[in-house]
Design an enzyme around this catalytic site. Structure first.
Site, PDB file in Angstrom:
ATOM      1  N   GLY A  20     136.159  -2.330  75.635  1.00  0.00           N
ATOM      2  CA  GLY A  20     134.686  -2.528  76.343  1.00  0.00           C
ATOM      3  C   GLY A  20     133.548  -1.864  75.327  1.00  0.00           C
ATOM      4  O   GLY A  20     132.588  -2.275  75.587  1.00  0.00           O
ATOM      5  N   ARG A  53     105.499 -12.202  81.824  1.00  0.00           N
ATOM      6  CA  ARG A  53     106.378 -11.616  82.449  1.00  0.00           C
ATOM      7  C   ARG A  53     107.391 -12.503  83.316  1.00  0.00           C
ATOM      8  O   ARG A  53     106.919 -13.804  83.701  1.00  0.00           O
ATOM      9  CB  ARG A  53     105.600 -10.702  83.576  1.00  0.00           C
ATOM     10  CG  ARG A  53     104.923  -9.581  82.679  1.00  0.00           C
ATOM     11  CD  ARG A  53     104.048  -8.635  83.530  1.00  0.00           C
ATOM     12  NE  ARG A  53     104.811  -8.063  84.718  1.00  0.00           N
ATOM     13  CZ  ARG A  53     103.944  -7.590  85.689  1.00  0.00           C
ATOM     14  NH1 ARG A  53     102.760  -7.709  85.678  1.00  0.00           N
ATOM     15  NH2 ARG A  53     104.692  -7.222  86.906  1.00  0.00           N
ATOM     16  N   ARG A  69     130.692  11.651  74.918  1.00  0.00           N
ATOM     17  CA  ARG A  69     129.668  11.794  73.876  1.00  0.00           C
ATOM     18  C   ARG A  69     128.390  11.019  73.953  1.00  0.00           C
ATOM     19  O   ARG A  69     127.425  11.307  73.405  1.00  0.00           O
ATOM     20  CB  ARG A  69     130.335  11.288  72.407  1.00  0.00           C
ATOM     21  CG  ARG A  69     131.002  12.459  72.037  1.00  0.00           C
ATOM     22  CD  ARG A  69     131.495  12.203  70.464  1.00  0.00           C
ATOM     23  NE  ARG A  69     132.525  11.268  70.278  1.00  0.00           N
ATOM     24  CZ  ARG A  69     132.619  10.511  69.168  1.00  0.00           C
ATOM     25  NH1 ARG A  69     131.893  10.605  68.357  1.00  0.00           N
ATOM     26  NH2 ARG A  69     133.558   9.630  69.155  1.00  0.00           N
TER      27      ARG A  69
HETATM   28  C1  UD1 Z   1     142.181   3.323  68.683  1.00  0.00           C
HETATM   29  C2  UD1 Z   1     143.449   2.815  67.984  1.00  0.00           C
HETATM   30  C3  UD1 Z   1     142.962   3.040  66.521  1.00  0.00           C
HETATM   31  C4  UD1 Z   1     141.861   2.285  66.077  1.00  0.00           C
HETATM   32  C5  UD1 Z   1     140.514   2.543  66.957  1.00  0.00           C
HETATM   33  C6  UD1 Z   1     139.641   1.540  66.823  1.00  0.00           C
HETATM   34  C7  UD1 Z   1     145.328   3.368  69.222  1.00  0.00           C
HETATM   35  C8  UD1 Z   1     146.164   4.525  69.520  1.00  0.00           C
HETATM   36  N1  UD1 Z   1     144.450   3.679  68.169  1.00  0.00           N
HETATM   37  O1  UD1 Z   1     142.009   4.847  68.359  1.00  0.00           O
HETATM   38  O2  UD1 Z   1     144.302   2.553  65.914  1.00  0.00           O
HETATM   39  O3  UD1 Z   1     141.647   2.170  64.583  1.00  0.00           O
HETATM   40  O4  UD1 Z   1     140.919   2.731  68.443  1.00  0.00           O
HETATM   41  O5  UD1 Z   1     138.470   2.022  67.499  1.00  0.00           O
HETATM   42  O6  UD1 Z   1     145.044   2.523  70.124  1.00  0.00           O
HETATM   43  N2  UD1 Z   1     141.334   3.726  76.595  1.00  0.00           N
HETATM   44  C9  UD1 Z   1     141.705   3.610  77.756  1.00  0.00           C
HETATM   45  N3  UD1 Z   1     142.658   4.443  78.522  1.00  0.00           N
HETATM   46  C10 UD1 Z   1     143.123   5.353  77.504  1.00  0.00           C
HETATM   47  C11 UD1 Z   1     142.615   5.561  76.488  1.00  0.00           C
HETATM   48  C12 UD1 Z   1     141.772   4.754  75.643  1.00  0.00           C
HETATM   49  O7  UD1 Z   1     140.896   2.738  78.676  1.00  0.00           O
HETATM   50  O8  UD1 Z   1     144.023   6.205  78.016  1.00  0.00           O
HETATM   51  C13 UD1 Z   1     140.344   2.904  76.107  1.00  0.00           C
HETATM   52  C14 UD1 Z   1     139.034   3.546  75.387  1.00  0.00           C
HETATM   53  O9  UD1 Z   1     137.807   3.646  76.573  1.00  0.00           O
HETATM   54  C15 UD1 Z   1     138.454   2.826  74.504  1.00  0.00           C
HETATM   55  C16 UD1 Z   1     139.670   2.389  73.817  1.00  0.00           C
HETATM   56  O10 UD1 Z   1     140.712   2.058  74.610  1.00  0.00           O
HETATM   57  O11 UD1 Z   1     137.726   1.699  75.061  1.00  0.00           O
HETATM   58  C17 UD1 Z   1     140.040   3.071  72.540  1.00  0.00           C
HETATM   59  O12 UD1 Z   1     140.627   4.199  73.038  1.00  0.00           O
HETATM   60  P1  UD1 Z   1     139.917   5.444  72.019  1.00  0.00           P
HETATM   61  O13 UD1 Z   1     140.362   6.713  72.618  1.00  0.00           O
HETATM   62  O14 UD1 Z   1     138.616   5.515  71.531  1.00  0.00           O
HETATM   63  O15 UD1 Z   1     140.984   5.088  70.732  1.00  0.00           O
HETATM   64  P2  UD1 Z   1     140.840   5.597  69.128  1.00  0.00           P
HETATM   65  O16 UD1 Z   1     141.536   6.995  69.134  1.00  0.00           O
HETATM   66  O17 UD1 Z   1     139.468   5.330  68.658  1.00  0.00           O
END
Ligand code: UD1
Ligand code: MG
Length: 466
Positions: A116, A334, A31
């Site tokens: 991150g 600068r 996004r």
């Molecule tokens: C996750 C949490 C959710 C929380 C939310 C907060 C889980 C299952 N859910 O959901 O409870 O409220 O974060 O923002 O953990 N990432 C990886 N590898 C993967 C998947 C994710 O490195 O396979 C990293 C993403 O880059 C990101 C973070 O983990 O930095 C969170 O992943 P994301 O997919 O955004 O999780 P949410 O669905 O937002």
């Protein structure tokens, strides 16, 4: 800290447990619509992932591992020498943490999981998670209360389901939650602290039978409960744990960061007469009794000493300003610039890679590039150091208590001696000795009565025509 009997208190002991951090950053950040890995986008001029790594380091993490996705060499390079592991396929947060475990070989202690793309979390808040780890608490979750909607849409965070004793029973992901669960106020920030001795086992037991078909890290809460352990929740502010998934959320995080910086500058004794118009980089250092007027921008690498005044519309970057100096309005400092104590840099003055000595002044319409100006020297309005010939850059060295007349060009490399004068509008191409006067401009000649004669001739011509 010790109690009355001289024993080390338990809370103190628990905060001393060795700490490792795993930073999840494998997400593509679709996004963001960017060629940069998401976590390399900057807040306060510093990549998001660097904010997170700095927080982990200042918390005392002795090992830090970053989980990256395939093709993120730029990120790997940025975090080096810290180790990275590649999660080849994005199969969920538990899978990402699992990928990092082998890189923690030989470590025993607590493991902190950070994201991150959750860049504003503070080390002081994370320290509360460490303090909450006690006997019988195997896992600590960082929770928060989120507003019903944000820049990214409705609140779709995982929800924290508490048991009757107020400790955490489980986390339910938004997509898997029923109406009642979605109405729960406490949400999961994603950040957690786990007993490293148990984490690997919990991760191995996580399944992917859920709405997303992913391995959810959040499932380890229920697993810890099954093992008879308690799970604690530490609550923090949503501002600090807001995630960044889009440019709009990046802007929101930047605004939050800016207000953190302004508050901490003022708490440290800086006057910001209009805080909301002052822009900070993450590494700005301002002394006591610094006064910053409206509309000032601090780029990266700025250090300002005590009692400095920075007037409106000034832009500083890579510069050091020493005690009591006055900058602006409309000044530009600068990289490589050092402004000495009590020195003045006035309006429409640009300094690049220049040292301005103690009490020296360059008050109007001047460019000093690759220059050294000695203490007490005065640089007249419109002075330009000609430091570049299209190929190389050359230095101008001005001694102490020298006086450069207005509108002079100093063609580098060139030296102006201590106490020397340069006549206005000079083009200086040769060194000027100490205490000499250099004049390098056309000599003036006056023709007495010429103007009156000219007017008389012209008047005669006009009369003849009429
Ligand atoms: C996750 C949490 C959710 C929380 C939310 C907060 C889980 C299952 N859910 O959901 O409870 O409220 O974060 O923002 O953990 N990432 C990886 N590898 C993967 C998947 C994710 O490195 O396979 C990293 C993403 O880059 C990101 C973070 O983990 O930095 C969170 O992943 P994301 O997919 O955004 O999780 P949410 O669905 O937002
Ligand atoms: Mg997310």
């Amino acid at each position: 800290m010790t109690d009355a009997s001289g024993q080390i208190l338990k809370s103190e002991m628990t905060t001393q447990r060795p700490l490792a951090a795993i930073v999840l950053a494998a997400g593509k950040g679709t996004r963001m619509k960017s060629d940069l890995p998401k976590v390399m986008h900057a807040i306060g001029g510093k990549p998001m992932v660097r904010h997170v790594l700095d927080a982990a380091a200042s918390l005392g993490a002795e090992r830090i591992v970053v989980v990256v996705g395939p093709g993120m060499e730029l990120l790997t390079h940025h975090v080096a020498p810290l180790p990275t592991v590649i999660q080849t396929e994005q199969r969920g947060t538990a899978d990402a943490v699992r990928a990092a475990i082998p890189a923690l070989e030989g470590f025993s202690g607590d493991v902190l999981v950070l994201y991150g793309d959750v860049p504003l979390v503070r080390a002081e808040s994370l320290a509360r998670l460490r303090a909450a780890r006690a006997e019988g608490i195997g896992l600590v979750i960082y929770g928060m209360r989120a507003p019903p909607s944000s820049a990214s849409g409705p609140n779709a965070y995982g929800r924290l389901v508490l048991g009757p004793d107020g400790t955490l029973d489980r986390i339910v992901e938004f997509l898997d939650a029923n109406q009642d669960e979605r109405a729960l106020p406490l949400c999961n920030s994603g950040i957690l602290l786990a007993d490293g001795a148990r984490l690997g086992d919990w991760l191995a037991r996580v399944k992917n039978d859920n709405a997303k078909g992913e391995f959810y890290l959040t499932d380890i809460v229920a697993l810890a409960r099954q093992d008879g352990l308690k799970v604690a929740v530490v609550e923090g502010s949503h501002d600090e744990v807001a995630g960044v998934n889009s440019r709009a959320e990046l802007a929101v995080a930047e605004a939050t960061f800016q207000s953190f910086m302004r508050e901490s500058a003022m708490a440290d004794g800086v006057t910001l007469s209009d805080p909301s118009s002052v822009w900070f980089s993450a590494d700005v250092k301002l002394g006591r009794d610094v006064i910053v007027h409206p509309h000032v921008v601090f780029g990266p690498g700025v250090t300002v000493g005590d009692g400095v005044e920075i007037k409106s519309f000034s832009h500083l970057e890579g510069a050091t300003v020493e005690r009591g100096a006055v900058i602006g309005p409309f000044a530009r400092l600068r990289p490589g610039t050092q402004v000495g104590e009590q020195a003045h840099v006035g309006n429409f003055v640009e300094l690049k890679n220049t040292v301005l000595g103690k009490g020296a002044k360059a008050n109007h319409l001047t460019y000093l590039g690759d220059a050294t100006v000695g203490a007490g020297s005065n640089i007249g309005a419109g002075t330009i150091t000609c430091n570049y010939d299209g190929f190389g850059k050359y230095r101008t060295v001005i001694g102490e208590n020298a006086f450069i007349g207005s509108n002079s060009s100093l063609v580098a490399p060139v030296k102006i001696g201590n106490g020397a004068y340069v006549g206005s509008s000079s083009v200086i191409t040769k060194d000027v000795p100490d205490d000499a006067l250099a004049i390098a401009r056309g000599r003036q000649s006056n023709k007495e009565g010429w103007a009156a004669g000219f007017r008389a001739r012209m008047a005669h011509l006009v009369k003849k025509k009429g």
